[in-house]
Motif scaffolding. Structure first.
Motif, PDB file in Angstrom:
ATOM      1  N   ASN A  36       0.851  -1.190   0.000  1.00 11.05           N
ATOM      2  CA  ASN A  36       0.000   0.000   0.000  1.00 11.05           C
ATOM      3  C   ASN A  36       0.883   1.235   0.000  1.00 11.05           C
ATOM      4  O   ASN A  36       1.642   1.459   0.929  1.00 11.05           O
ATOM      5  N   PHE A  37       0.776   2.034  -1.040  1.00 12.23           N
ATOM      6  CA  PHE A  37       1.587   3.232  -1.152  1.00 12.23           C
ATOM      7  C   PHE A  37       1.012   4.358  -0.303  1.00 12.23           C
ATOM      8  O   PHE A  37      -0.194   4.492  -0.173  1.00 12.23           O
ATOM      9  N   PHE A  38       1.898   5.191   0.254  1.00  9.99           N
ATOM     10  CA  PHE A  38       1.486   6.331   1.057  1.00  9.99           C
ATOM     11  C   PHE A  38       1.277   7.536   0.151  1.00  9.99           C
ATOM     12  O   PHE A  38       2.059   7.797  -0.753  1.00  9.99           O
ATOM     13  N   ARG A  39       0.207   8.289   0.433  1.00 11.05           N
ATOM     14  CA  ARG A  39      -0.050   9.532  -0.286  1.00 11.05           C
ATOM     15  C   ARG A  39      -0.468  10.601   0.725  1.00 11.05           C
ATOM     16  O   ARG A  39      -1.148  10.317   1.696  1.00 11.05           O
ATOM     17  N   SER A  40      -0.078  11.828   0.449  1.00 13.76           N
ATOM     18  CA  SER A  40      -0.516  12.956   1.265  1.00 13.76           C
ATOM     19  C   SER A  40      -1.828  13.479   0.673  1.00 13.76           C
ATOM     20  O   SER A  40      -2.159  13.176  -0.477  1.00 13.76           O
TER      21      SER A  40
END
Length: 148
Positions: A36-40
């Motif tokens: 799961n990629f992190f995004r702001s």
């Protein structure tokens, strides 16, 4: 005799490369749902991911945005100082979850709202997740005296 040894060596090398490729493919296939990629919030606002993609959203819980609905339904907004993303969550929030505090949620972006399956909050008054710190630094909202 030398030709047979050379041929056998080439066969073993080719078989090893095929086995390595198959093993790499199987590992990648097994991990595809676990990555799961992190995004702001700014990244989500600029390039919304498809509803089928599970990712992590992190930032600060916006002041005055926490609304408790019926049962375990909760809505709030997450911000990084530049963009704000509405979040909906059904479940029990962590004890340390509060407004103006760092959080990371795992879920999907559906119809303009981040629908979280899991919410993580800071574990003490001086901790903030690394990804959230980096996103806040990018937006110029980082306050090191309040967090570690």
């Amino acid at each position: 005799m030398k030709g047979l040894k050379k041929q056998r060596r080439i066969q073993i090398i080719v078989l090893a490369f095929v086995a390595l490729a198959v093993a790499t493919g199987l590992v990648g296939y097994a991990m595809k749902d676990g990555i799961n990629f992190f995004r702001s919030p700014t990244q989500v606002a600029e390039a919304p991911p498809p509803p089928s993609e599970t990712f992590r959203l992190g930032g600060l819980v916006e002041e005055g945005s926490l609304i408790r609905g019926q049962g375990e339904a909760i809505t709030f907004a997450v911000t990084d100082g530049n963009a704000t993303i509405p979040v909906s969550f059904t479940g029990i929030l962590p004890d340390l979850f509060a407004e103006n505090q760092g959080m990371i949620g795992t879920g999907r972006f559906i119809d303009g709202t981040f629908v979280a399956d899991e919410i993580l909050a800071k574990h003490d008054e001086s901790y903030m997740p690394k990804e959230v710190v980096e996103a806040l630094k990018e937006q110029g909202e980082w306050k090191p005296e309040a967090t570690n």
